[in-house]
Write a protein that holds these residues in place. Structure first.
Motif, PDB file in Angstrom:
ATOM      1  N   TRP A  82      36.904   6.711  32.605  1.00 52.46           N
ATOM      2  CA  TRP A  82      37.746   7.299  31.567  1.00 52.46           C
ATOM      3  C   TRP A  82      38.952   7.959  32.218  1.00 52.46           C
ATOM      4  N   ILE A  83      40.122   7.480  31.896  1.00 50.43           N
ATOM      5  CA  ILE A  83      41.356   8.106  32.372  1.00 50.43           C
ATOM      6  C   ILE A  83      41.628   9.307  31.477  1.00 50.43           C
ATOM      7  N   GLN A  84      41.837  10.447  32.104  1.00 49.59           N
ATOM      8  CA  GLN A  84      42.105  11.682  31.374  1.00 49.59           C
ATOM      9  C   GLN A  84      43.225  12.450  32.067  1.00 49.59           C
ATOM     10  N   SER A  85      43.686  13.468  31.405  1.00 53.55           N
ATOM     11  CA  SER A  85      44.660  14.394  31.994  1.00 53.55           C
ATOM     12  C   SER A  85      45.840  13.666  32.626  1.00 53.55           C
ATOM     13  N   VAL A  86      46.395  12.719  31.898  1.00 53.34           N
ATOM     14  CA  VAL A  86      47.573  11.987  32.372  1.00 53.34           C
ATOM     15  C   VAL A  86      48.809  12.832  32.091  1.00 53.34           C
ATOM     16  N   TYR A  87      49.550  13.125  33.126  1.00 52.04           N
ATOM     17  CA  TYR A  87      50.801  13.849  32.922  1.00 52.04           C
ATOM     18  C   TYR A  87      51.837  13.338  33.914  1.00 52.04           C
ATOM     19  N   VAL A  88      53.021  13.088  33.398  1.00 53.24           N
ATOM     20  CA  VAL A  88      54.174  12.734  34.225  1.00 53.24           C
ATOM     21  C   VAL A  88      55.266  13.736  33.889  1.00 53.24           C
ATOM     22  N   HIS A  89      55.822  14.343  34.922  1.00 49.18           N
ATOM     23  CA  HIS A  89      56.882  15.327  34.726  1.00 49.18           C
ATOM     24  C   HIS A  89      58.022  14.686  33.936  1.00 49.18           C
ATOM     25  N   PRO A  90      58.616  15.428  32.992  1.00 49.79           N
ATOM     26  CA  PRO A  90      59.661  14.849  32.132  1.00 49.79           C
ATOM     27  C   PRO A  90      60.794  14.146  32.874  1.00 49.79           C
ATOM     28  N   ASP A  91      61.221  14.668  34.022  1.00 52.98           N
ATOM     29  CA  ASP A  91      62.341  14.018  34.706  1.00 52.98           C
ATOM     30  C   ASP A  91      61.933  12.768  35.485  1.00 52.98           C
ATOM     31  N   ALA A  92      60.628  12.431  35.463  1.00 54.17           N
ATOM     32  CA  ALA A  92      60.157  11.217  36.143  1.00 54.17           C
ATOM     33  C   ALA A  92      59.609  10.186  35.156  1.00 54.17           C
ATOM     34  N   ARG A  93      59.679  10.473  33.866  1.00 55.45           N
ATOM     35  CA  ARG A  93      59.128   9.557  32.871  1.00 55.45           C
ATOM     36  C   ARG A  93      59.975   8.301  32.738  1.00 55.45           C
ATOM     37  N   ARG A  94      59.283   7.230  32.337  1.00 53.94           N
ATOM     38  CA  ARG A  94      59.906   5.918  32.123  1.00 53.94           C
ATOM     39  C   ARG A  94      60.483   5.358  33.428  1.00 53.94           C
ATOM     40  N   ARG A  95      59.845   5.759  34.561  1.00 51.44           N
ATOM     41  CA  ARG A  95      60.318   5.291  35.865  1.00 51.44           C
ATOM     42  C   ARG A  95      59.187   4.670  36.682  1.00 51.44           C
ATOM     43  N   GLY A  96      58.071   4.328  36.013  1.00 52.39           N
ATOM     44  CA  GLY A  96      56.980   3.623  36.685  1.00 52.39           C
ATOM     45  C   GLY A  96      55.889   4.495  37.266  1.00 52.39           C
ATOM     46  N   VAL A  97      55.937   5.793  37.008  1.00 52.01           N
ATOM     47  CA  VAL A  97      54.938   6.695  37.592  1.00 52.01           C
ATOM     48  C   VAL A  97      53.548   6.407  37.032  1.00 52.01           C
ATOM     49  N   PHE A  98      53.413   6.346  35.713  1.00 57.69           N
ATOM     50  CA  PHE A  98      52.084   6.060  35.177  1.00 57.69           C
ATOM     51  C   PHE A  98      51.646   4.647  35.542  1.00 57.69           C
TER      52      PHE A  98
END
Length: 156
Positions: A82-98
């Motif tokens: 189960w993947i949980q607690s997914v967080y990407v900092h706002p300034d790194a979103r939509r840049r392939g981090v997840f």
């Protein structure tokens, strides 16, 4: 952007707790108790049977994290991750981090013989749903029900 995924360490606990607090506020408008949250993060970092955290770094800075917990499936004779607690900092979103975090988790799950990967997603979070679908995940027919048993912190 060069993204590196690594196992989280106790030195990451404060950042992970901060990311989790931000996640709860952004997705559920829920303010988590910082002390409870930090204890929970510390316990996962100290006991791999509870779960495992990974962090994503770019330029030496942690920009995202996720945790995996395990559910035994007698139907599959294997653990479901189960993947949980997914967080990407706002300034790194939509840049392939997840995407990088997910690829790493998927590879680790395959290597461990996991029976599958699951996660919860808010019904209204169509952006996240699109991301998860693009990675090969699909919506299930299940609905999640819960009863929180008097623990502080609220939420799931």
């Amino acid at each position: 952007m060069q993204i590196t995924i690594r196992d989280a360490s106790p030195a990451d606990a404060e950042m992970i707790a901060d990311f989790n607090a931000r996640l709860a506020l952004e997705t559920e408008d829920l303010r988590l108790d910082p002390a409870t949250l930090r204890r929970g993060v510390d316990k996962v970092l100290a006991d791999p049977s509870k779960g495992r955290y990974w962090v994503a770094e770019t330029g030496g800075r942690v920009v995202g994290c996720t945790m995996v917990t395990y559910e035994w499936s007698d139907w599959r004779d294997a653990n479901l991750w189960w993947i949980q607690s997914v967080y990407v900092h706002p300034d790194a979103r939509r840049r392939g981090v997840f995407r990088a975090l997910y690829a790493h988790v998927r590879s680790a799950a395959l290597a461990a013989g996991a029976g599958g990967i699951r996660l919860y997603v808010e019904r209204e979070n169509t952006t996240a749903q699109g991301t998860y679908t693009s990675l090969g995940m699909m919506m299930t027919p299940y609905r999640v029900m819960s009863e929180m048993l008097g623990r502080e912190g609220g939420g799931d």
